[in-house]
Each structure stands twice: as C-alpha cells, then as structure tokens.
Design a protein around this motif. Structure first.
Motif, PDB file in Angstrom:
ATOM      1  N   THR A 128      -8.119   3.176  -0.508  1.00 47.35           N
ATOM      2  CA  THR A 128      -8.676   2.086   0.287  1.00 47.35           C
ATOM      3  C   THR A 128      -8.469   0.752  -0.423  1.00 47.35           C
ATOM      4  N   TRP A 129      -8.472  -0.307   0.374  1.00 45.61           N
ATOM      5  CA  TRP A 129      -8.482  -1.665  -0.158  1.00 45.61           C
ATOM      6  C   TRP A 129      -9.693  -2.368   0.420  1.00 45.61           C
ATOM      7  N   GLN A 130     -10.611  -2.749  -0.439  1.00 47.66           N
ATOM      8  CA  GLN A 130     -11.864  -3.388  -0.028  1.00 47.66           C
ATOM      9  C   GLN A 130     -12.525  -2.636   1.130  1.00 47.66           C
ATOM     10  N   GLY A 131     -12.547  -1.333   1.004  1.00 46.05           N
ATOM     11  CA  GLY A 131     -13.232  -0.482   1.969  1.00 46.05           C
ATOM     12  C   GLY A 131     -12.440  -0.113   3.199  1.00 46.05           C
ATOM     13  N   LEU A 132     -11.219  -0.604   3.325  1.00 42.66           N
ATOM     14  CA  LEU A 132     -10.364  -0.264   4.460  1.00 42.66           C
ATOM     15  C   LEU A 132      -9.360   0.807   4.052  1.00 42.66           C
ATOM     16  N   PRO A 133      -9.212   1.881   4.827  1.00 45.06           N
ATOM     17  CA  PRO A 133      -8.214   2.909   4.491  1.00 45.06           C
ATOM     18  C   PRO A 133      -6.811   2.329   4.487  1.00 45.06           C
ATOM     19  N   LEU A 134      -6.069   2.604   3.442  1.00 42.35           N
ATOM     20  CA  LEU A 134      -4.729   2.043   3.276  1.00 42.35           C
ATOM     21  C   LEU A 134      -3.640   3.102   3.381  1.00 42.35           C
ATOM     22  N   LEU A 135      -3.796   4.213   2.694  1.00 41.46           N
ATOM     23  CA  LEU A 135      -2.816   5.302   2.738  1.00 41.46           C
ATOM     24  C   LEU A 135      -3.525   6.594   2.379  1.00 41.46           C
ATOM     25  N   GLY A 136      -2.835   7.707   2.598  1.00 40.76           N
ATOM     26  CA  GLY A 136      -3.490   8.968   2.269  1.00 40.76           C
ATOM     27  C   GLY A 136      -2.537  10.136   2.226  1.00 40.76           C
ATOM     28  N   ALA A 137      -3.002  11.189   1.574  1.00 41.42           N
ATOM     29  CA  ALA A 137      -2.267  12.449   1.518  1.00 41.42           C
ATOM     30  C   ALA A 137      -3.268  13.595   1.600  1.00 41.42           C
ATOM     31  N   LEU A 138      -2.840  14.692   2.182  1.00 48.02           N
ATOM     32  CA  LEU A 138      -3.674  15.872   2.353  1.00 48.02           C
ATOM     33  C   LEU A 138      -2.827  17.108   2.173  1.00 48.02           C
ATOM     34  N   ALA A 139      -3.237  17.980   1.265  1.00 41.97           N
ATOM     35  CA  ALA A 139      -2.562  19.261   1.068  1.00 41.97           C
ATOM     36  C   ALA A 139      -3.437  20.369   1.629  1.00 41.97           C
ATOM     37  N   VAL A 140      -2.840  21.205   2.476  1.00 42.97           N
ATOM     38  CA  VAL A 140      -3.543  22.335   3.098  1.00 42.97           C
ATOM     39  C   VAL A 140      -2.848  23.602   2.617  1.00 42.97           C
ATOM     40  N   PRO A 141      -3.304  24.183   1.503  1.00 40.79           N
ATOM     41  CA  PRO A 141      -2.536  25.252   0.855  1.00 40.79           C
ATOM     42  C   PRO A 141      -2.378  26.520   1.687  1.00 40.79           C
ATOM     43  N   ALA A 142      -3.382  26.898   2.466  1.00 38.64           N
ATOM     44  CA  ALA A 142      -3.278  28.130   3.247  1.00 38.64           C
ATOM     45  C   ALA A 142      -2.179  28.048   4.299  1.00 38.64           C
ATOM     46  N   LEU A 143      -1.853  26.835   4.730  1.00 40.72           N
ATOM     47  CA  LEU A 143      -0.801  26.613   5.724  1.00 40.72           C
ATOM     48  C   LEU A 143       0.492  26.103   5.091  1.00 40.72           C
ATOM     49  N   ASN A 144       0.474  25.923   3.765  1.00 43.52           N
ATOM     50  CA  ASN A 144       1.638  25.375   3.055  1.00 43.52           C
ATOM     51  C   ASN A 144       2.072  24.050   3.665  1.00 43.52           C
ATOM     52  N   GLN A 145       1.095  23.167   3.910  1.00 42.44           N
ATOM     53  CA  GLN A 145       1.370  21.880   4.541  1.00 42.44           C
ATOM     54  C   GLN A 145       0.933  20.737   3.637  1.00 42.44           C
ATOM     55  N   LEU A 146       1.779  19.716   3.569  1.00 38.25           N
ATOM     56  CA  LEU A 146       1.459  18.488   2.854  1.00 38.25           C
ATOM     57  C   LEU A 146       1.639  17.322   3.816  1.00 38.25           C
ATOM     58  N   TYR A 147       0.534  16.666   4.127  1.00 35.89           N
ATOM     59  CA  TYR A 147       0.538  15.508   5.017  1.00 35.89           C
ATOM     60  C   TYR A 147       0.464  14.231   4.187  1.00 35.89           C
ATOM     61  N   TRP A 148       1.058  13.163   4.700  1.00 36.95           N
ATOM     62  CA  TRP A 148       0.870  11.856   4.076  1.00 36.95           C
ATOM     63  C   TRP A 148       1.205  10.762   5.088  1.00 36.95           C
ATOM     64  N   ALA A 149       0.651   9.585   4.842  1.00 32.83           N
ATOM     65  CA  ALA A 149       0.875   8.470   5.766  1.00 32.83           C
ATOM     66  C   ALA A 149       0.591   7.154   5.064  1.00 32.83           C
ATOM     67  N   ALA A 150       1.283   6.105   5.519  1.00 31.64           N
ATOM     68  CA  ALA A 150       1.064   4.749   5.013  1.00 31.64           C
ATOM     69  C   ALA A 150       1.664   3.756   5.995  1.00 31.64           C
ATOM     70  N   PRO A 151       1.126   2.527   6.053  1.00 31.78           N
ATOM     71  CA  PRO A 151       1.693   1.504   6.946  1.00 31.78           C
ATOM     72  C   PRO A 151       3.159   1.248   6.625  1.00 31.78           C
ATOM     73  N   GLY A 152       3.935   1.110   7.676  1.00 31.34           N
ATOM     74  CA  GLY A 152       5.358   0.856   7.501  1.00 31.34           C
ATOM     75  C   GLY A 152       6.167   2.088   7.183  1.00 31.34           C
ATOM     76  N   GLN A 153       5.490   3.218   6.944  1.00 37.20           N
ATOM     77  CA  GLN A 153       6.186   4.448   6.581  1.00 37.20           C
ATOM     78  C   GLN A 153       5.898   5.595   7.534  1.00 37.20           C
ATOM     79  N   GLY A 154       4.929   5.425   8.414  1.00 40.51           N
ATOM     80  CA  GLY A 154       4.623   6.457   9.376  1.00 40.51           C
ATOM     81  C   GLY A 154       3.751   7.551   8.808  1.00 40.51           C
ATOM     82  N   ALA A 155       3.656   8.651   9.556  1.00 36.45           N
ATOM     83  CA  ALA A 155       2.874   9.815   9.152  1.00 36.45           C
ATOM     84  C   ALA A 155       3.781  11.028   9.161  1.00 36.45           C
ATOM     85  N   TRP A 156       3.584  11.893   8.154  1.00 38.96           N
ATOM     86  CA  TRP A 156       4.526  12.987   7.924  1.00 38.96           C
ATOM     87  C   TRP A 156       3.806  14.262   7.540  1.00 38.96           C
ATOM     88  N   CYS A 157       4.450  15.387   7.830  1.00 35.54           N
ATOM     89  CA  CYS A 157       4.022  16.686   7.317  1.00 35.54           C
ATOM     90  C   CYS A 157       5.253  17.470   6.905  1.00 35.54           C
TER      91      CYS A 157
END
Length: 299
Positions: A128-157
C-alpha cells in the motif's frame, strides 16, 4: 449513495507514490517471491500441525504454519526492501522508513480451512501507499497458482492474463462472501445479506479465504464478492487483482472503499449497482432470534 464507480484505488496509489514502471515491476517481483516463500512453508506443514489455538476472539485461529510462513515472508521483505514498512497479521507493524509504502502480509489466508485440512488457503502480500492498495501477489499452493497485479501491468495468474466476468445480471451470477469472527455476537453479521443474494443468484459460495475469493473474482470464476469485518492484510492484494483485471471495488454504498473500514464490494462492472442495491435492501436480524433473516420491503 449509488454514485459512479470511484477511480481505482491502485491507480490512485501509483500516481501518488511517484514510482516508475520499473520500480513497480521490481516491487511486484518482491511480492511474488515473498508469497511463494510463505506458500512453501504452508505446503510443508499442511496436514502436519501439532497445535491449533485461538488468539483472542472465538474462532480466530493461529497455527505454527501461520508463524512459519510469516517468518519466511518477512525474511524476503527485510532482505529486498529493508526501508519499507510492514503490517503483518501475526507480528504486527514494523516501522522501517518514511516512504509511505507498507507491505500488508497475510501469511495464511484461510487459517480455519488449513487447520481442518481443507485445501483452500494461500499467502497474500499486498503493498500500500498511504493506505491505498498499490500492488499485490497471492500464492495458492493447493492449486499451484500464483496471482499478481499492479497498475500498468494488469493482473496475472501463472503467466496468463486475468479478466473479470462479463456478467451483468444478478440472477445469472455466482457470488462469494464470508462471515467475520464476531458473527456470533453482532446483529450486523452478514446473514441477511447471504440469504438475500442466495435467493436471487445462481448461488453464493463461502470460501473462507478473502484473498483467494478476490482472486477468483479477478479471474472471472466468480462474478462478485462482498464482506465485512476484514483487515488490511485480507484485502490489500486482492483489491489490486480485481481492479487490474477490469473489475470494480467500492464500499457498500458505492463510495470509495477504505482498507481501514474492512468491508467492500468487488465485482464485474455490470453487477456493481445490483450489489449496492441488494445490500441496501437488507437489514440485520433483530430481536432475540438469530433465525431467519429479515428483508426490507423494497426487496
């Protein structure tokens, strides 16, 4: 207050932070590495727990896996971003710099699921930047999935781009929600809302892991999400995933969502008004009974 959709929080955060695209990309890489480090610990300990305890509130569980995953995440963040503040679910807040940036760490999103051997959980890392969500990543091991997203870069799995669903009819939607730990003692417990939407959609799921729920909305598997009683580490990464996948995030009344308030709507754009209206139509259970929910006559 059914207003037009507020500007994406992640876009606001990027503009305010002054970070370049390259700097944002580097921080995304850190988030992915940290999420994977936490998820590796969860995989190792899944089904092997020796102790599960409550940490203050009834039903709010913590295990050795929460602690091990958080330690692994913090080791990555300390090494690669030593000047960025941290807010972690188990160890609290660590002041490291004055950049306005803060990592929000949920080492085990879905602890109750994990403790019962139910394979729906993950490690969520939001920035976060000053309390606003800026970017993120999430790993879900049981599904073998890695999510991530950021402005200008989109969202991915796992290298594939994400986009929210095109659903714009409530009766054709599949939604997801959750119930806070204080649901046994509060009238504002989401039971009435759950019943309202269950009767008006293809169904409402209860996954038990907010960040994973939001990732599924971002991927279009689910069409919308609402929940109350959440913490910043539950939401920071998932909000960015939904926004950068073309979805909308707002407060229950349609105004701008705030991490500090712990309740929000996240959905495909075509469902935003239906969710706002539906939540407004519900009122909490009243009187001595916690039985059937009451619905406003406008429903």
């Amino acid at each position: 207050m059914s207003t037009a959709a507020p500007a994406p929080l992640s876009e606001q955060a990027w503009r305010g932070s002054g970070l370049s695209s390259q700097e944002l990309q580097s921080l995304c890489a850190v988030a992915r590495t940290a999420a994977e480090a936490g998820a590796q610990e969860l995989q190792k300990l899944f089904g092997q727990l020796e102790r599960v305890r409550e940490k203050g509130r009834a039903g709010d569980l913590v295990t050795e896996a929460d602690v091990a995953a958080e330690q692994a995440v913090l080791a990555v963040l300390s090494e690669q971003t030593p000047d960025v503040d941290v807010l972690a679910e188990e160890s609290g807040q660590q002041q490291r710099g004055s950049t306005g940036l803060q990592w929000c760490v949920d080492p085990l999103d879905g602890t109750t699921n994990y403790a019962h051997g139910y394979p729906f959980f993950g490690t969520s890392i939001g920035l976060t930047w000053q309390g606003l969500p800026l970017l993120g990543a999430l790993a879900v091991p049981a599904l073998n999935q890695l999510y991530w997203a950021a402005p200008g870069q989109g969202a991915w799995c796992n290298g594939s781009p994400l986009h929210v669903s095109s659903c714009d009819q409530l009766q054709q939607s599949l939604l997801v929600t959750g119930f806070a730990y204080d649901r046994h003692t509060r009238l504002d417990n989401n039971y009435a809302e759950f019943a309202y939407f269950t009767h008006r959609t293809h169904g409402v799921r209860r996954g038990g892991a907010a960040a994973v729920d939001l990732a599924f909305v971002a991927s279009g598997v689910l069409d919308g999400y609402w929940e109350r009683g959440l913490s910043p580490w539950d939401l920071a990464a998932g909000i960015v995933l939904v926004e950068q996948a073309g979805g909308v995030v707002c407060a229950y009344d349609g105004s701008e969502a705030k991490l500090s308030e712990g309740r929000l709507i996240a959905c495909a754009p075509g469902l935003r008004q239906s969710l706002i209206d539906g939540l407004a139509a519900c009122r909490p259970l009243s009187g001595a009974s916690f039985g059937a929910p009451e619905l406003d006559s406008r429903s």
